[in-house]
Write a protein that holds these residues in place. Structure first.
Motif, PDB file in Angstrom:
ATOM      1  N   ASP A 151      -5.848  -3.074   1.157  1.00  0.00           N
ATOM      2  CA  ASP A 151      -4.932  -3.864   0.458  1.00  0.00           C
ATOM      3  C   ASP A 151      -4.290  -3.205  -0.765  1.00  0.00           C
ATOM      4  N   ALA A 152      -3.696  -1.970  -0.335  1.00  0.00           N
ATOM      5  CA  ALA A 152      -3.536  -1.003  -1.842  1.00  0.00           C
ATOM      6  C   ALA A 152      -2.391  -0.127  -1.118  1.00  0.00           C
ATOM      7  N   VAL A 153      -1.480  -0.108  -2.199  1.00  0.00           N
ATOM      8  CA  VAL A 153      -0.436   1.021  -1.792  1.00  0.00           C
ATOM      9  C   VAL A 153      -0.866   2.271  -2.815  1.00  0.00           C
ATOM     10  N   GLN A 198      -2.973   4.585  -7.185  1.00  0.00           N
ATOM     11  CA  GLN A 198      -3.364   3.437  -6.183  1.00  0.00           C
ATOM     12  C   GLN A 198      -3.025   2.003  -6.713  1.00  0.00           C
ATOM     13  N   LEU A 199      -2.395   1.400  -6.056  1.00  0.00           N
ATOM     14  CA  LEU A 199      -1.959  -0.164  -6.598  1.00  0.00           C
ATOM     15  C   LEU A 199      -2.670  -1.350  -5.514  1.00  0.00           C
ATOM     16  N   ARG A 200      -3.875  -1.616  -6.051  1.00  0.00           N
ATOM     17  CA  ARG A 200      -4.342  -2.737  -5.353  1.00  0.00           C
ATOM     18  C   ARG A 200      -3.583  -4.023  -5.627  1.00  0.00           C
ATOM     19  N   TRP A 201      -3.079  -4.675  -4.540  1.00  0.00           N
ATOM     20  CA  TRP A 201      -2.136  -5.865  -4.969  1.00  0.00           C
ATOM     21  C   TRP A 201      -3.024  -7.158  -5.116  1.00  0.00           C
ATOM     22  N   VAL A 252       7.859  -7.804  -3.888  1.00  0.00           N
ATOM     23  CA  VAL A 252       7.263  -7.285  -4.989  1.00  0.00           C
ATOM     24  C   VAL A 252       5.741  -7.430  -5.102  1.00  0.00           C
ATOM     25  N   ALA A 253       5.156  -6.210  -5.146  1.00  0.00           N
ATOM     26  CA  ALA A 253       3.564  -5.956  -4.938  1.00  0.00           C
ATOM     27  C   ALA A 253       3.159  -5.826  -6.604  1.00  0.00           C
ATOM     28  N   ARG A 254       2.135  -6.659  -6.999  1.00  0.00           N
ATOM     29  CA  ARG A 254       1.751  -6.609  -8.322  1.00  0.00           C
ATOM     30  C   ARG A 254       0.185  -6.415  -8.384  1.00  0.00           C
ATOM     31  N   GLY A 255      -0.130  -5.473  -9.303  1.00  0.00           N
ATOM     32  CA  GLY A 255      -1.678  -5.399  -9.606  1.00  0.00           C
ATOM     33  C   GLY A 255      -1.494  -4.299 -10.729  1.00  0.00           C
ATOM     34  N   ARG A 256      -2.951  -3.571 -10.528  1.00  0.00           N
ATOM     35  CA  ARG A 256      -3.047  -2.679 -11.656  1.00  0.00           C
ATOM     36  C   ARG A 256      -3.033  -1.302 -11.156  1.00  0.00           C
ATOM     37  N   GLY A 257      -2.657  -0.225 -11.719  1.00  0.00           N
ATOM     38  CA  GLY A 257      -2.688   1.049 -11.138  1.00  0.00           C
ATOM     39  C   GLY A 257      -3.968   1.627 -11.522  1.00  0.00           C
ATOM     40  N   GLU A 258      -4.449   2.402 -10.512  1.00  0.00           N
ATOM     41  CA  GLU A 258      -5.547   3.407 -10.545  1.00  0.00           C
ATOM     42  C   GLU A 258      -5.122   4.833 -10.281  1.00  0.00           C
ATOM     43  N   VAL A 297      -3.020   0.104 -15.929  1.00  0.00           N
ATOM     44  CA  VAL A 297      -1.865  -0.785 -16.637  1.00  0.00           C
ATOM     45  C   VAL A 297      -1.389  -1.544 -15.612  1.00  0.00           C
ATOM     46  N   PRO A 298      -0.709  -2.737 -15.779  1.00  0.00           N
ATOM     47  CA  PRO A 298       0.012  -3.645 -14.719  1.00  0.00           C
ATOM     48  C   PRO A 298       1.148  -2.519 -14.093  1.00  0.00           C
ATOM     49  N   LEU A 299       1.258  -2.771 -12.893  1.00  0.00           N
ATOM     50  CA  LEU A 299       2.017  -1.858 -12.084  1.00  0.00           C
ATOM     51  C   LEU A 299       2.779  -2.881 -11.139  1.00  0.00           C
ATOM     52  N   LEU A 300       3.976  -2.627 -10.932  1.00  0.00           N
ATOM     53  CA  LEU A 300       4.584  -3.642  -9.566  1.00  0.00           C
ATOM     54  C   LEU A 300       5.489  -2.448  -8.601  1.00  0.00           C
ATOM     55  N   LEU A 301       5.322  -2.743  -7.454  1.00  0.00           N
ATOM     56  CA  LEU A 301       5.824  -1.840  -6.344  1.00  0.00           C
ATOM     57  C   LEU A 301       7.099  -2.822  -5.772  1.00  0.00           C
ATOM     58  N   GLU A 302       8.120  -2.362  -5.907  1.00  0.00           N
ATOM     59  CA  GLU A 302       9.321  -3.263  -5.144  1.00  0.00           C
ATOM     60  C   GLU A 302      10.006  -2.504  -4.213  1.00  0.00           C
ATOM     61  N   VAL A 303      10.092  -3.376  -2.970  1.00  0.00           N
ATOM     62  CA  VAL A 303      10.542  -3.017  -1.869  1.00  0.00           C
ATOM     63  C   VAL A 303      11.772  -3.661  -1.468  1.00  0.00           C
TER      64      VAL A 303
END
Lengths: 150, 150
Positions: B47-49, B122-125, B86-92, B66-72
């Protein structure tokens, strides 16, 4: 599949040309401390981007007077390349009735969403930047829609 | 040109399907108080981008923790419709050497940019949301690239 490329800056004149030839992009802003992204159809008039929104929408409530960016991009998966242009400025909320006669005469963006009432958000750009993967290919190649001559 | 539509929410299962079938999107974050948008090729694993970036890049410097979002998104100009997820989560930030063997076995995103060295973000949504213009059409229609069955 092309060979792998470096990221390169796009000159400001080309950024402006790509921005003016596009019709679809994404507005990004910070609302209540959280980044938001809103896909929009847009048009340009003078040195400003115009988008329609609905009264009460996120843009209507948060875009007025705050830093706003519009991102436009195009990628060609077969050729493995792409570009992205970002216009930055401050958002201005303009109720439909307050647009100037000249602004009213400018064709608006494609209308994909039905709205009972509408509000305009204007973004006068103060900064245009862009990046592309590699050089030696036409940035306007393969664009699906163009309003102006390429 | 289709008739004008209303904006509708996309169910979370469809958001996930669209996210997993895509390969290109835009990461958005707030860095030094300013919203930034970075076009990226991505892949999903669990469950990660996952995206690649270069040491020293904006993502390398600012996306960790920090909070990160990916938009497709995908739009069809002829049919005048589109969708956005839009997938939201925290960046790693994950240095290349710290990926697990399983993560290393997962095919990475298309590699369009040449890099001497690379870092993974990595962005775990934690939240998946999406919107579409109208209903009654196949969200996967016309997608240029798909990694999984549609």
């Amino acid at each position: 599949m092309s060979t792998v490329k470096h990221l390169e800056e796009i000159e400001v004149d080309d950024c402006e040309r790509l921005l003016r030839s596009g019709v679809f992009g994404r507005l990004v802003l910070v609302a209540d401390g959280r980044a938001e992204i809103v896909p929009v159809n847009y048009t340009t008039h003078g040195d400003a981007v115009w988008v329609r929104t609905s009264p009460g929408s996120l843009l209507d409530r948060h875009a007025d007077g705050v830093p706003l960016l519009l991102e436009v991009d195009h990628v060609d998966h077969e050729r493995a390349h792409g570009w992205s242009v970002v216009a930055r400025g401050r958002g201005e909320r303009v109720p439909d009735g307050e647009r100037t006669p000249e602004e009213r005469r400018t064709p608006g963006p494609p209308r994909w969403v039905r709205r009972e009432d509408e509000v305009w958000i204007q973004l006068r750009w103060e900064e245009l930047t862009g990046r592309r993967t590699g050089s030696g290919w036409d940035l306007t190649d393969g664009l699906p829609v163009s309003r102006v001559g390429r």
